[in-house]
Structures are given as structure tokens and as C-alpha cells.
Design a protein around this motif. Structure first.
Motif, PDB file in Angstrom:
ATOM      1  N   GLN A   1       7.358  -8.539 -16.593  1.00 53.57           N
ATOM      2  CA  GLN A   1       8.348  -7.288 -15.697  1.00 53.57           C
ATOM      3  C   GLN A   1       7.210  -5.946 -15.684  1.00 53.57           C
ATOM      4  O   GLN A   1       6.361  -5.342 -13.811  1.00 53.57           O
ATOM      5  N   ARG A   2       5.956  -5.108 -16.103  1.00 50.83           N
ATOM      6  CA  ARG A   2       5.464  -4.715 -16.498  1.00 50.83           C
ATOM      7  C   ARG A   2       4.376  -5.545 -15.550  1.00 50.83           C
ATOM      8  O   ARG A   2       3.595  -3.674 -14.390  1.00 50.83           O
ATOM      9  N   ILE A   3       3.517  -6.155 -15.553  1.00 51.42           N
ATOM     10  CA  ILE A   3       2.353  -6.852 -15.142  1.00 51.42           C
ATOM     11  C   ILE A   3       3.510  -6.724 -13.572  1.00 51.42           C
ATOM     12  O   ILE A   3       1.761  -5.862 -12.487  1.00 51.42           O
ATOM     13  N   LEU A   4       3.825  -6.795 -13.191  1.00 57.04           N
ATOM     14  CA  LEU A   4       5.128  -6.768 -11.643  1.00 57.04           C
ATOM     15  C   LEU A   4       5.031  -5.185 -11.371  1.00 57.04           C
ATOM     16  O   LEU A   4       4.476  -4.962  -9.916  1.00 57.04           O
ATOM     17  N   ILE A   5       5.216  -4.428 -12.279  1.00 63.81           N
ATOM     18  CA  ILE A   5       4.687  -3.142 -12.113  1.00 63.81           C
ATOM     19  C   ILE A   5       4.076  -2.093 -11.415  1.00 63.81           C
ATOM     20  O   ILE A   5       3.169  -1.238 -11.178  1.00 63.81           O
ATOM     21  N   ALA A   6       2.860  -2.706 -12.405  1.00 64.32           N
ATOM     22  CA  ALA A   6       1.601  -2.708 -12.090  1.00 64.32           C
ATOM     23  C   ALA A   6       0.777  -3.099 -11.035  1.00 64.32           C
ATOM     24  O   ALA A   6       0.241  -2.035 -10.450  1.00 64.32           O
ATOM     25  N   MET A   7       1.108  -4.367 -10.277  1.00 60.30           N
ATOM     26  CA  MET A   7       0.184  -4.622  -9.714  1.00 60.30           C
ATOM     27  C   MET A   7       1.048  -3.779  -8.015  1.00 60.30           C
ATOM     28  O   MET A   7       0.571  -3.926  -6.688  1.00 60.30           O
ATOM     29  N   ALA A   8       2.747  -3.170  -8.295  1.00 57.36           N
ATOM     30  CA  ALA A   8       2.938  -2.282  -7.529  1.00 57.36           C
ATOM     31  C   ALA A   8       2.306  -1.487  -7.138  1.00 57.36           C
ATOM     32  O   ALA A   8       2.098  -1.041  -6.019  1.00 57.36           O
TER      33      ALA A   8
ATOM     34  N   HIS B   1       0.731  -1.638   0.101  1.00 60.98           N
ATOM     35  CA  HIS B   1       0.247  -0.567  -0.747  1.00 60.98           C
ATOM     36  C   HIS B   1       1.241   1.005  -0.128  1.00 60.98           C
ATOM     37  O   HIS B   1       1.069   1.746  -0.523  1.00 60.98           O
ATOM     38  N   SER B   2       1.399   1.614   0.951  1.00 56.05           N
ATOM     39  CA  SER B   2       1.917   2.789   1.044  1.00 56.05           C
ATOM     40  C   SER B   2       4.026   2.307   1.005  1.00 56.05           C
ATOM     41  O   SER B   2       4.475   2.884   0.173  1.00 56.05           O
ATOM     42  N   ILE B   3       3.921   1.409   0.724  1.00 55.19           N
ATOM     43  CA  ILE B   3       5.637   0.883   0.182  1.00 55.19           C
ATOM     44  C   ILE B   3       5.327  -0.254  -0.277  1.00 55.19           C
ATOM     45  O   ILE B   3       4.956  -1.335   0.097  1.00 55.19           O
ATOM     46  N   ALA B   4       5.913  -0.573  -1.207  1.00 58.60           N
ATOM     47  CA  ALA B   4       5.388  -1.943  -2.732  1.00 58.60           C
ATOM     48  C   ALA B   4       7.417  -2.442  -2.816  1.00 58.60           C
ATOM     49  O   ALA B   4       7.838  -2.084  -2.850  1.00 58.60           O
ATOM     50  N   MET B   5       6.948  -3.531  -3.558  1.00 58.30           N
ATOM     51  CA  MET B   5       7.889  -4.297  -4.380  1.00 58.30           C
ATOM     52  C   MET B   5       8.011  -4.749  -5.197  1.00 58.30           C
ATOM     53  O   MET B   5       7.058  -5.355  -5.525  1.00 58.30           O
ATOM     54  N   ILE B   6       8.868  -4.518  -5.748  1.00 60.16           N
ATOM     55  CA  ILE B   6       9.163  -5.573  -7.163  1.00 60.16           C
ATOM     56  C   ILE B   6      10.302  -6.059  -7.217  1.00 60.16           C
ATOM     57  O   ILE B   6      11.639  -6.047  -7.085  1.00 60.16           O
ATOM     58  N   PHE B   7      10.196  -7.522  -8.112  1.00 57.04           N
ATOM     59  CA  PHE B   7      11.094  -8.108  -7.973  1.00 57.04           C
ATOM     60  C   PHE B   7      12.154  -8.627  -9.084  1.00 57.04           C
ATOM     61  O   PHE B   7      12.108  -8.553 -10.191  1.00 57.04           O
ATOM     62  N   GLN B   8      12.725  -9.424  -8.689  1.00 60.48           N
ATOM     63  CA  GLN B   8      13.737  -9.941 -10.080  1.00 60.48           C
ATOM     64  C   GLN B   8      13.607 -10.528 -11.188  1.00 60.48           C
ATOM     65  O   GLN B   8      13.406 -10.596 -12.508  1.00 60.48           O
ATOM     66  N   GLU B   9      12.635 -12.104 -10.765  1.00 56.42           N
ATOM     67  CA  GLU B   9      12.354 -12.501 -11.567  1.00 56.42           C
ATOM     68  C   GLU B   9      11.029 -12.421 -11.806  1.00 56.42           C
ATOM     69  O   GLU B   9      10.051 -13.610 -10.500  1.00 56.42           O
ATOM     70  N   PRO B  10      10.111 -11.965 -12.644  1.00 53.67           N
ATOM     71  CA  PRO B  10       9.184 -11.660 -12.912  1.00 53.67           C
ATOM     72  C   PRO B  10       7.329 -13.344 -12.723  1.00 53.67           C
ATOM     73  O   PRO B  10       6.805 -13.121 -12.173  1.00 53.67           O
ATOM     74  N   MET B  11       9.035 -14.785 -13.599  1.00 52.25           N
ATOM     75  CA  MET B  11       7.830 -15.402 -13.476  1.00 52.25           C
ATOM     76  C   MET B  11       7.429 -15.824 -11.691  1.00 52.25           C
ATOM     77  O   MET B  11       6.772 -16.834 -12.002  1.00 52.25           O
ATOM     78  N   THR B  12       8.413 -15.915 -11.228  1.00 51.05           N
ATOM     79  CA  THR B  12       8.167 -17.003  -9.927  1.00 51.05           C
ATOM     80  C   THR B  12       7.779 -16.133  -9.162  1.00 51.05           C
ATOM     81  O   THR B  12       6.936 -16.124  -8.012  1.00 51.05           O
ATOM     82  N   ALA B  13       7.833 -14.438  -9.507  1.00 48.65           N
ATOM     83  CA  ALA B  13       6.655 -13.713  -8.834  1.00 48.65           C
ATOM     84  C   ALA B  13       4.835 -13.708  -8.995  1.00 48.65           C
ATOM     85  O   ALA B  13       3.831 -12.802  -8.126  1.00 48.65           O
ATOM     86  N   LEU B  14       5.480 -13.866 -10.310  1.00 54.11           N
ATOM     87  CA  LEU B  14       3.183 -14.399 -11.114  1.00 54.11           C
ATOM     88  C   LEU B  14       2.755 -16.223 -10.461  1.00 54.11           C
ATOM     89  O   LEU B  14       3.599 -16.934 -10.735  1.00 54.11           O
ATOM     90  N   ASN B  15       1.609 -16.145 -10.045  1.00 51.37           N
ATOM     91  CA  ASN B  15       0.970 -17.447 -10.242  1.00 51.37           C
ATOM     92  C   ASN B  15       0.622 -17.673 -11.199  1.00 51.37           C
ATOM     93  O   ASN B  15      -0.461 -17.327 -12.124  1.00 51.37           O
ATOM     94  N   PRO B  16       1.304 -18.632 -11.807  1.00 45.20           N
ATOM     95  CA  PRO B  16       0.916 -19.211 -13.016  1.00 45.20           C
ATOM     96  C   PRO B  16      -0.505 -19.745 -13.523  1.00 45.20           C
ATOM     97  O   PRO B  16      -0.886 -19.878 -14.961  1.00 45.20           O
ATOM     98  N   SER B  17      -0.880 -19.608 -12.508  1.00 44.28           N
ATOM     99  CA  SER B  17      -2.224 -20.071 -12.818  1.00 44.28           C
ATOM    100  C   SER B  17      -2.888 -19.861 -12.298  1.00 44.28           C
ATOM    101  O   SER B  17      -4.549 -20.007 -12.751  1.00 44.28           O
TER     102      SER B  17
END
Length: 275
Positions: A159-166, A87-103
Motif C-alpha cells: 500500500q505504501r508503494i501505491l501511495i508513492a506511485m500516486a 498528475h493533478s488527480i491521483a488515486m489509490i485503491f483498496q487491494e494493492p496486490m491487484t493494483a501492482l504488476n506482479p512481474s
């Protein structure tokens, strides 16, 4: 006018068992500022970032102080800390495939990040906010791709998806932990440009963590160089690149190839040069 830093870290120490990973470091980040945290693998960068969000395992001992907008994060109850995360602090990680739920469809994943802090938003209102977030990070044809799964996107798109989530909750501080390492050079440049644009648009503060000084130079206002759990040098980006003071900083700069590098000579090794 409030001149206090948005994030103020003092004498932070992180210990796993008897082994200190971070040794009494201090740094701050002002509103709208990006601090680059640079060092080799094992220098303590990720332990530092995870300690800010209190995401380290229970075996880790954390001492010192972490103040965010004047509030002590280390002394907050877990429920209050949970309200900060994403919310006030967000984080994005190095490997987007493992950070996203594949299902899970990516629209649902972005929406879930919003609903975690705004459960009152649902239905079409939620969908419109997800589409707006996808547009903002430059994902093409969001209306069609909102129902796609992570494997249907390239590394840069994920990675753009992760940034959108963050960023969908409009955090004040973004922690970016090696966000471009898994990407090729062209896509890496696009992601760095996107982060710079979003930072200006939203007056976003950022802690940008990388082992690559060249990457950090494109986004950071100041750079802190980390070695063996300690910050050995900190300076404005241009000053650090033109007049590095510490031997480790100079060795990191020497290890990066340029157009003028003699291809017949081996690159300098930051480890060997300090033995």
C-alpha cells in the motif's frame, strides 16, 4: 485570495443501463481539505470516485458537472483528461496486490508513474526520484528493495508503494478508495498516519472513501454519508459523530463496536434498523 473549491461536484448522476448508481449528488473539496465519503457496499461510492477520473466503462452515463480547479472535467477531450490522471488527480485503491504488476520490479512501477507525465526524466535522475518517493512513504531500505517484486512486500508495504506511485507527481487531489480495508488494524493505523502526514506536508486535498466511519474519523475534516446513490447527510466530522441527523448515519454509528459495547448483545444492523 481564491476561495473557490478545488473540486466542485454538482448534481452528479451515474447510470448503468436503466439503473442509477449515483443520484444527483453534490459536494466540494477545498484546497488542503479531506472529505470522507462513507456508505455500505453498493451505495455508489466507487462509481462516484471513478466518475471523477472518467474511468467508468462506456456503458455508464454520467451527467451533472465536475469542476476541478475551475475546469470542467466532463467536457475535456480524452487527451486532456489523460494529463490530469495521475498528475493533478491521483488515486489509490483498496487491494494493492491487484493494483501492482506482479512481474515488474517496484522501482520500475513507481518510475513509470513519473515518466507517464515527465518522459524527459530518465536514468539516474529517475532512480533518485523513485528512491526519494520510497523514503517519503516510509519503505525501509529503498536502495536495496527498489529491485524487488510486489510479492516480496507485505500488504502494508504494498500500500505504501501505491501511495508513492500516486504522489510522485505531486497531485493536488488524492482519491483514496478503501485504502486500508485489506490491512490489519495496526498497519491500517500506520497508513492513516502516513496519509495525514503527507497531506500536511504537501497541502494535499483528499477524497477518502470507506464503509468504516471510525477510519474516516481519523483523516476527514468533513464527512458525507451515502446511501442508495444519494448523500443523505454531510457535516464537519466532529459534528456528525456527536450529533448525527439522519437515521442511516445513526445506524452506521450504532453498528460500530466500542470498548463500552455490551458483548452479550448483537451489534445493530444499519440495514435492519431502516426496514
Amino acid at each position: 485570495m481564491d476561495s473557490a473549491p478545488l473540486l466542485d461536484v454538482r448534481n452528479l448522476t451515474v447510470t448503468f443501463g436503466q439503473q442509477p448508481a449515483v443520484k444527483g449528488i453534490s459536494f466540494h473539496i477545498n484546497a488542503g481539505e479531506t472529505l470522507g465519503l462513507v456508505g455500505e457496499s453498493g451505495s455508489g461510492k466507487s462509481a462516484t470516485s471513478l466518475s471523477l477520473l472518467r474511468l467508468l466503462p462506456p456503458t455508464a452515463q454520467v451527467t451533472g458537472s465536475i469542476a476541478f480547479a475551475g475546469e470542467s472535467l466532463l467536457s475535456l477531450p480524452e487527451e486532456s483528461m489523460r494529463r490530469h490522471r495521475g498528475h493533478s488527480i491521483a488515486m489509490i485503491f483498496q487491494e494493492p496486490m491487484t493494483a501492482l504488476n506482479p512481474s515488474m520490479r517496484i522501482g520500475a512501477q513507481i518510475g513509470e508513474a513519473l515518466q507517464a507525465h515527465h518522459p524527459e526524466i530518465s536514468g539516474n535522475a529517475l532512480k533518485q526520484k523513485v528512491l526519494a518517493a520510497m523514503h517519503e512513504v516510509g519503505l525501509t531500505d529503498p536502495e536495496r528493495r527498489i529491485a524487488d517484486y510486489p510479492h516480496q512486500f507485505s500488504g502494508g508495504q504494498r500500500q505504501r508503494i501505491l501511495i508513492a506511485m500516486a504522489l510522485i507527481n505531486r497531485p493536488r487531489l488524492l482519491i483514496a478508495d478503501e485504502p486500508t480495508t485489506a490491512l490489519d488494524v495496526t498497519v491500517q493505523a500506520q497508513i492513516l498516519q502516513l496519509l495525514n502526514d503527507l497531506r500536511r506536508t504537501h497541502n494535499l486535498s483528499m477524497l477518502f472513501i470507506s464503509h468504516d466511519l471510525a477510519v474516516v474519523s481519523q483523516v476527514a475534516d468533513r464527512v458525507a454519508v451515502m446511501q442508495h446513490g444519494q448523500i443523505v447527510e454531510e457535516a464537519p466530522t466532529l459534528t456528525l459523530f456527536r450529533h448525527p441527523q439522519h437515521a442511516y448515519t445513526r445506524s452506521l454509528l450504532a453498528a460500530a463496536p466500542t470498548m463500552q459495547t455490551d458483548r452479550n448483545q448483537p451489534l445493530a444492523s444499519s440495514l435492519n434498523s431502516l426496514k
